[in-house]
Design a protein around this motif. Structure first.
Motif, short mmCIF file in Angstrom:
data_model
loop_
_atom_site.label_atom_id
_atom_site.label_comp_id
_atom_site.label_asym_id
_atom_site.label_seq_id
_atom_site.Cartn_x
_atom_site.Cartn_y
_atom_site.Cartn_z
N THR A 38 10.45 14.04 -3.51
CA THR A 38 9.17 13.80 -4.18
C THR A 38 8.09 13.44 -3.17
O THR A 38 8.37 13.09 -2.02
N GLY A 39 6.85 13.47 -3.65
CA GLY A 39 5.72 12.98 -2.86
C GLY A 39 4.58 12.66 -3.79
O GLY A 39 4.40 13.33 -4.81
N SER A 40 3.80 11.62 -3.47
CA SER A 40 2.65 11.30 -4.32
C SER A 40 1.66 10.43 -3.56
O SER A 40 2.05 9.56 -2.78
N SER A 41 0.40 10.70 -3.78
CA SER A 41 -0.70 9.88 -3.27
C SER A 41 -1.93 10.29 -4.06
O SER A 41 -1.92 11.27 -4.81
N THR A 42 -3.02 9.53 -3.89
CA THR A 42 -4.24 9.89 -4.61
C THR A 42 -4.73 11.27 -4.21
O THR A 42 -5.08 12.10 -5.05
N ALA A 43 -4.76 11.55 -2.91
CA ALA A 43 -5.26 12.84 -2.43
C ALA A 43 -4.30 13.98 -2.74
O ALA A 43 -4.72 15.09 -3.10
N ALA A 44 -3.00 13.73 -2.59
CA ALA A 44 -2.01 14.78 -2.81
C ALA A 44 -1.71 14.99 -4.28
O ALA A 44 -1.21 16.05 -4.67
N GLY A 45 -2.01 13.99 -5.12
CA GLY A 45 -1.50 14.05 -6.48
C GLY A 45 0.01 13.93 -6.42
O GLY A 45 0.54 13.16 -5.63
N ASN A 103 8.62 4.72 3.81
CA ASN A 103 7.71 5.13 4.89
C ASN A 103 8.02 4.41 6.19
O ASN A 103 7.94 4.98 7.28
N ASN A 104 8.33 3.11 6.08
CA ASN A 104 8.61 2.33 7.29
C ASN A 104 9.84 2.86 8.01
O ASN A 104 9.91 2.87 9.24
N VAL A 105 10.81 3.35 7.25
CA VAL A 105 12.03 3.90 7.85
C VAL A 105 11.74 5.24 8.51
O VAL A 105 12.30 5.56 9.57
N ALA A 106 10.87 6.04 7.91
CA ALA A 106 10.49 7.33 8.52
C ALA A 106 9.89 7.09 9.91
O ALA A 106 10.23 7.78 10.88
N ARG A 107 9.01 6.12 10.00
CA ARG A 107 8.37 5.84 11.29
C ARG A 107 9.35 5.22 12.29
O ARG A 107 9.27 5.46 13.50
N GLU A 129 0.80 -1.22 0.00
CA GLU A 129 0.00 0.00 0.00
C GLU A 129 0.83 1.27 0.00
O GLU A 129 0.31 2.36 -0.25
N GLU A 130 2.12 1.16 0.30
CA GLU A 130 2.94 2.37 0.42
C GLU A 130 4.39 2.04 0.11
O GLU A 130 4.80 0.88 0.10
N SER A 131 5.18 3.09 -0.16
CA SER A 131 6.60 2.90 -0.46
C SER A 131 7.33 2.50 0.81
O SER A 131 7.03 3.00 1.91
N SER A 132 8.29 1.60 0.70
CA SER A 132 9.01 1.12 1.87
C SER A 132 10.42 0.69 1.47
O SER A 132 10.74 0.57 0.28
N ALA A 133 11.25 0.47 2.48
CA ALA A 133 12.61 -0.03 2.26
C ALA A 133 12.70 -1.43 2.87
O ALA A 133 12.18 -1.67 3.96
N GLY A 161 1.91 12.70 10.82
CA GLY A 161 2.70 11.48 10.76
C GLY A 161 4.09 11.81 10.26
O GLY A 161 4.34 12.89 9.71
N ALA A 162 5.02 10.86 10.43
CA ALA A 162 6.41 11.09 10.03
C ALA A 162 6.68 10.79 8.57
O ALA A 162 7.68 11.24 8.01
N SER A 163 5.78 10.01 7.92
CA SER A 163 6.05 9.56 6.56
C SER A 163 5.31 10.34 5.48
O SER A 163 5.76 10.39 4.33
#
Length: 307
Positions: A245-252, A145-149, A118-122, A182-184
């Motif tokens: 960068t950043g991207s999501s459905t809501a953010a575009g 995202n997992n690393v940000a958290r 569901e999200e970018s991760s390392a 949130g952090a991510s």
């Protein structure tokens, strides 16, 4: 008692002053039309291909603003959030330009989240130890995202406590239209504006560790399979040296970027809310495309405007 009468001359002067004040307010605080803010007066006025949607802002350090365009209300910013995460971590745990910093152990939560579709991760494994610098790279380059958290928990004990720090730093920087949840950046409730994020870009580009990481097209980190590739595909073109960068459905699509002009001047810009409502990949393409055109035009027009 008879009402006090204002002499005609005094009244005329007061009316004239009111007109002048109203005109000044219109210039410095431009009105909005149909929900879209009119552009503020830039310090350097260039004919630029500003994005037709969303919002954008740019400046040349030590020269001034290139202007802002589009809506001014806060919008979701997706993974651009990670710039503030890196800023807070490095403020609490500073690193020298060549320092790796303390080692941090990956917890089970970060490993479990690395398998998310569901999200970018390392791809990190529980029990593995990484330096602070390597984790910052895994957060900023492939946008983990997992690393940000994980970094948030390491720094503050919990993500909620870390988010409180993020919002305090935003307030200290004068980012009055920004809310971090949130952090991510995966939460659509994390919102900001292009002008606020430009303030943050100005601040983080003073940090040599962040500058070095966001300028890296790809890297290899022990304990992570394969090459770690930067999501910012503009790196190395038109003087681009970062940022996020950043991207999501809501953010575009969203992009905070930094570039060097031909004379070495640092150009900073932010583009938000490009093609929202579609796929994150389409939004990111839109943000990269509009930013590329904007940066190329600034590089082309700036020398003549500053002679």
């Amino acid at each position: 008692m008879a009402p006090t009468r204002i002499p005609p001359v005094t009244a005329g002067i007061a009316a004239a002053v009111a007109v002048v004040l109203a005109a000044a307010c219109w210039v410095f605080f431009p009105p909005e039309t149909a929900g879209r803010a009119l552009a503020g007066r830039p310090d350097v006025d260039l004919p630029l291909p500003w994005p037709a949607e969303g919002q954008s802002s740019a400046e040349v350090q030590n020269l001034g603003s290139l202007g802002s365009r589009g809506e001014r209300g806060p919008v979701p910013i997706a993974s651009v959030t990670k710039v503030m995460t890196a800023y807070v971590v490095l403020k609490d745990h500073p690193l020298g330009p060549d320092e790796a910093g303390p080692e941090i152990t990956v917890d089970e939560q970060a490993e479990a989240e690395s398998a998310s579709a569901e999200e970018s991760s390392a791809p990190v494994r529980a029990g593995r130890r990484f330096s602070e610098r390597d984790l910052l790279a895994l957060m900023l380059v492939p946008s983990g995202n997992n690393v940000a958290r994980l970094l948030a928990r390491w720094d503050a004990g919990s993500q909620d406590a870390f988010v409180a720090k993020m919002n305090r730093e935003a307030a200290a920087l004068g980012m009055t239209s920004t809310t971090y949840t949130g952090a991510s950046g995966v939460e659509d409730s994390t919102t900001s504006t292009a002008s606020d994020q430009l303030r943050l870009a100005r601040e983080v580009m003073r940090n040599p560790v962040i500058r070095a990481i966001v300028a890296t097209p790809s890297l290899r980190i022990d304990g992570v399979p394969g090459a770690v590739v930067n999501t910012n595909t503009l790196l190395g073109r038109d003087g681009v040296i970062g940022l996020k960068t950043g991207s999501s459905t809501a953010a575009g699509g969203a992009l905070m970027w930094a570039a060097r002009a031909g004379n070495g001047a640092l150009i900073l810009g932010v583009v938000l809310h490009q093609s929202p409502g579609g796929t994150p990949a389409a939004g990111l393409r839109a943000a990269l495309d509009t930013s590329e055109k904007l940066i190329a035009a600034i590089q082309r027009e700036l020398p003549a405007a500053t002679r």
